[in-house]
Design a protein around this motif. Structure first.
Motif, PDB file in Angstrom:
ATOM      1  N   CYS A  49      76.805  63.339  87.505  1.00  0.00           N
ATOM      2  CA  CYS A  49      77.521  62.798  88.241  1.00  0.00           C
ATOM      3  C   CYS A  49      78.918  62.083  88.111  1.00  0.00           C
ATOM      4  O   CYS A  49      80.117  61.722  87.663  1.00  0.00           O
ATOM      5  CB  CYS A  49      77.442  62.751  89.665  1.00  0.00           C
ATOM      6  SG  CYS A  49      78.643  62.591  90.524  1.00  0.00           S
ATOM      7  N   THR A  68      81.104  58.148  95.348  1.00  0.00           N
ATOM      8  CA  THR A  68      81.198  59.536  95.187  1.00  0.00           C
ATOM      9  C   THR A  68      80.200  60.382  95.702  1.00  0.00           C
ATOM     10  O   THR A  68      79.816  61.299  95.986  1.00  0.00           O
ATOM     11  CB  THR A  68      82.539  59.984  94.795  1.00  0.00           C
ATOM     12  OG1 THR A  68      83.642  59.501  95.937  1.00  0.00           O
ATOM     13  CG2 THR A  68      82.529  61.963  95.543  1.00  0.00           C
ATOM     14  N   CYS A  69      79.638  59.745  94.921  1.00  0.00           N
ATOM     15  CA  CYS A  69      78.481  60.714  93.570  1.00  0.00           C
ATOM     16  C   CYS A  69      77.002  60.122  94.411  1.00  0.00           C
ATOM     17  O   CYS A  69      76.113  60.711  94.951  1.00  0.00           O
ATOM     18  CB  CYS A  69      77.979  60.149  92.208  1.00  0.00           C
ATOM     19  SG  CYS A  69      78.877  60.792  91.016  1.00  0.00           S
ATOM     20  N   LYS A 128      88.452  52.976  89.096  1.00  0.00           N
ATOM     21  CA  LYS A 128      88.179  54.697  88.982  1.00  0.00           C
ATOM     22  C   LYS A 128      86.032  54.885  89.347  1.00  0.00           C
ATOM     23  O   LYS A 128      85.766  55.427  89.861  1.00  0.00           O
ATOM     24  CB  LYS A 128      89.021  54.926  88.089  1.00  0.00           C
ATOM     25  CG  LYS A 128      88.377  56.735  88.257  1.00  0.00           C
ATOM     26  CD  LYS A 128      89.378  56.990  86.562  1.00  0.00           C
ATOM     27  CE  LYS A 128      89.352  58.774  85.999  1.00  0.00           C
ATOM     28  NZ  LYS A 128      89.558  59.120  85.489  1.00  0.00           N
ATOM     29  N   GLN A 129      85.785  53.668  88.215  1.00  0.00           N
ATOM     30  CA  GLN A 129      84.580  54.211  88.579  1.00  0.00           C
ATOM     31  C   GLN A 129      83.403  53.894  89.799  1.00  0.00           C
ATOM     32  O   GLN A 129      82.582  55.085  90.088  1.00  0.00           O
ATOM     33  CB  GLN A 129      83.789  53.084  87.150  1.00  0.00           C
ATOM     34  CG  GLN A 129      82.345  53.673  86.897  1.00  0.00           C
ATOM     35  CD  GLN A 129      81.672  54.629  86.082  1.00  0.00           C
ATOM     36  OE1 GLN A 129      82.669  55.303  85.404  1.00  0.00           O
ATOM     37  NE2 GLN A 129      80.903  54.604  85.955  1.00  0.00           N
ATOM     38  N   LYS A 131      84.116  56.361  91.591  1.00  0.00           N
ATOM     39  CA  LYS A 131      83.261  57.966  91.378  1.00  0.00           C
ATOM     40  C   LYS A 131      82.059  57.502  91.814  1.00  0.00           C
ATOM     41  O   LYS A 131      81.189  58.242  92.120  1.00  0.00           O
ATOM     42  CB  LYS A 131      83.567  57.865  89.747  1.00  0.00           C
ATOM     43  CG  LYS A 131      83.013  58.999  89.711  1.00  0.00           C
ATOM     44  CD  LYS A 131      83.661  59.274  87.514  1.00  0.00           C
ATOM     45  CE  LYS A 131      83.028  60.784  87.754  1.00  0.00           C
ATOM     46  NZ  LYS A 131      83.191  61.014  85.824  1.00  0.00           N
ATOM     47  N   ASN A 150      81.421  62.495  82.435  1.00  0.00           N
ATOM     48  CA  ASN A 150      82.945  62.560  82.643  1.00  0.00           C
ATOM     49  C   ASN A 150      82.755  64.098  82.021  1.00  0.00           C
ATOM     50  O   ASN A 150      83.968  65.117  82.624  1.00  0.00           O
ATOM     51  CB  ASN A 150      83.493  62.100  81.373  1.00  0.00           C
ATOM     52  CG  ASN A 150      84.210  60.769  81.203  1.00  0.00           C
ATOM     53  OD1 ASN A 150      83.585  59.982  82.296  1.00  0.00           O
ATOM     54  ND2 ASN A 150      84.377  60.314  80.351  1.00  0.00           N
TER      55      ASN A 150
END
Length: 97
Positions: free
Chosen positions: A58, A38-39, A31-32, A35, A61
């Motif tokens: 970004c 995406t950031c 998940k990290q 993320k 949480n």
């Protein structure tokens, strides 16, 4: 005969080890990691402190505040040298995200 058996066992062990390592590499991103990807994509051409601040927000949480969004969108519009109606449309779309 013993050497042949030993070499066969060694070859098998190496093959199994390589297969397990390949399976480990093929795992889906965490998940990290997703993320972060995406950031990074959203940060685009930002540089220096601006990028650092954006990435911190970004990756946290907490959802981005409207003020943070405005700063980011303004920086993106400036980097793209948008003016007038083009800028207005871009800002509208950017702030909706």
């Amino acid at each position: 005969m013993k050497k042949l058996l030993s070499l066969t066992a060694l070859g098998l062990a190496l093959t199994l080890g390589a297969g397990a390592h390949a399976a480990e590499d093929a795992k889906a991103p965490t998940k990290q990691q997703s993320k972060m990807a995406t950031c990074n994509k959203d940060a685009g051409d930002m540089k220096g402190d601006e990028r650092k601040a954006f990435m911190k927000t970004c990756l946290s949480n907490k959802p981005a505040t409207q003020q943070d969004k405005m700063k980011t969108c303004n920086a993106d519009a400036k980097a793209k040298t948008l003016k007038g109606d083009e800028r207005k449309a871009f800002m509208s779309e950017c702030l909706k995200k």
